[in-house]
Design a protein around this motif. Structure first.
Motif, short mmCIF file in Angstrom:
data_model
loop_
_atom_site.label_atom_id
_atom_site.label_comp_id
_atom_site.label_asym_id
_atom_site.label_seq_id
_atom_site.Cartn_x
_atom_site.Cartn_y
_atom_site.Cartn_z
N ARG A 15 -7.74 -3.96 -7.52
CA ARG A 15 -9.06 -4.03 -6.90
C ARG A 15 -9.01 -3.42 -5.50
N TYR A 17 -10.54 -3.04 -1.80
CA TYR A 17 -11.29 -3.87 -0.89
C TYR A 17 -11.68 -3.04 0.33
N GLN A 70 -15.67 -5.16 -3.28
CA GLN A 70 -14.49 -5.23 -4.13
C GLN A 70 -14.76 -4.50 -5.43
N SER A 78 -17.73 -4.50 -9.95
CA SER A 78 -17.58 -4.57 -8.50
C SER A 78 -18.42 -5.72 -7.97
N TYR A 184 -12.67 -11.65 -5.81
CA TYR A 184 -11.40 -11.26 -6.37
C TYR A 184 -10.30 -11.54 -5.35
N GLY A 186 -7.01 -10.59 -5.96
CA GLY A 186 -6.08 -9.48 -6.03
C GLY A 186 -4.65 -9.93 -6.27
N HIS A 190 -4.57 -7.36 -0.85
CA HIS A 190 -5.65 -8.30 -0.59
C HIS A 190 -5.78 -8.65 0.88
N THR A 193 -9.49 -8.89 1.97
CA THR A 193 -10.12 -10.09 1.40
C THR A 193 -9.67 -11.34 2.14
#
Length: 261
Positions: A15, A17, A70, A78, A184, A186, A190, A193
């Motif tokens: 994913r 970000y 994401q 997404s 998400y 990840g 990440h 995030t």
């Protein structure tokens, strides 16, 4: 040769970000100070809100504080989370470019600590490994053509296994205990995030100060869950469950003062 390819595939399809502090900047811009440097003016909020519906009213004029986008290339989905006006979050889920779900959440009613949900499709990974071993044996005993066919099948099974793996952070209402949005988490990348989640946690903790106490808090909590149900974020069953939890939390009888003799 098979497992390095799988790791390379997972890295590419991980994913993506992107976070930016203002809505008019390009996706992927670096965070400059973020929303942590901005504060909610609690005095203004408390002086203008009185009834339960006013506590949960979504403002029409929005000031975007931060955005997190994401993308899951494996799933073709997404998610975009937009933090605005200090303690409101707009969460949108897309499939391709088509929005599937949209909801606006008042972070004052959200628990700051999300729950981690993760699932690894072990049976699919085991199947992929077995096909890969069969591919190696076919290369050795039957020739390159049979090995290539089984190798391609192993890649397909590995891709299916990757699609069935997920790692999510689920945010729930503080006292209703109902999931309202998720991000998400990840597996490999990440950092953005984690930063955005830390900012959300700060906002959830700070924004709770806006809400009233005691039975007035019960009315405000009920109004927010009712708003989410009318907006399609909660089913009637989930709303009934939240209502039961809220009444259990805020409608406890007050102990009578001791009688003096």
């Amino acid at each position: 040769m098979f497992f390095p390819f799988v790791l390379w595939y997972l890295f590419l399809t991980q994913r993506q970000y992107h976070q930016h502090p203002h809505g008019d900047q390009a996706m992927g811009a670096d965070v400059q100070g973020g929303i942590g440097s901005q504060e909610i003016n609690f005095d203004d909020v408390l002086s203008t809100r009185r009834t339960p519906d006013e506590y949960v009213r979504v403002p029409e004029n929005r000031r975007v504080d931060a955005t997190l986008l994401q993308r899951s290339r494996v799933r073709g989905q997404s998610r975009q989370a937009v933090l605005f006006n200090g303690h409101f979050l707009e969460w949108v889920e897309y499939r391709g470019r088509r929005p599937l779900r949209t909801r606006v959440i008042n972070l004052a009613f959200v628990a700051p600590q999300p729950r981690l949900r993760q699932h690894v499709a072990w049976s699919w990974w085991v199947a992929a490994a077995m096909v890969a071993l069969a591919s190696a044996e076919a290369f050795w005993f039957s020739g390159a053509e049979a090995g290539a066919v089984l190798g391609g099948l192993a890649v397909i099974v590995a891709m299916a296994a990757a699609r069935r793996c997920h790692r999510r952070l689920v945010f729930r209402t503080r006292y209703g205990g109902i999931a309202v949005f998720e991000l998400y988490a990840g597996w490999l990348r990440h950092a953005a995030t984690d930063q955005f989640v830390a900012q959300l946690q700060d906002r959830c903790s700070e924004a709770e100060r806006i809400l009233p106490r005691s039975r007035e808090r019960l009315a405000a909590e009920m109004a927010e869950h009712r708003r989410l149900m009318k907006a399609g974020c909660l089913t009637e069953a989930r709303y009934a469950l939240a209502k039961k939890r809220l009444f259990s939390r805020f409608s406890k009888p007050v102990a009578a003062p001791p009688v003096r003799r």
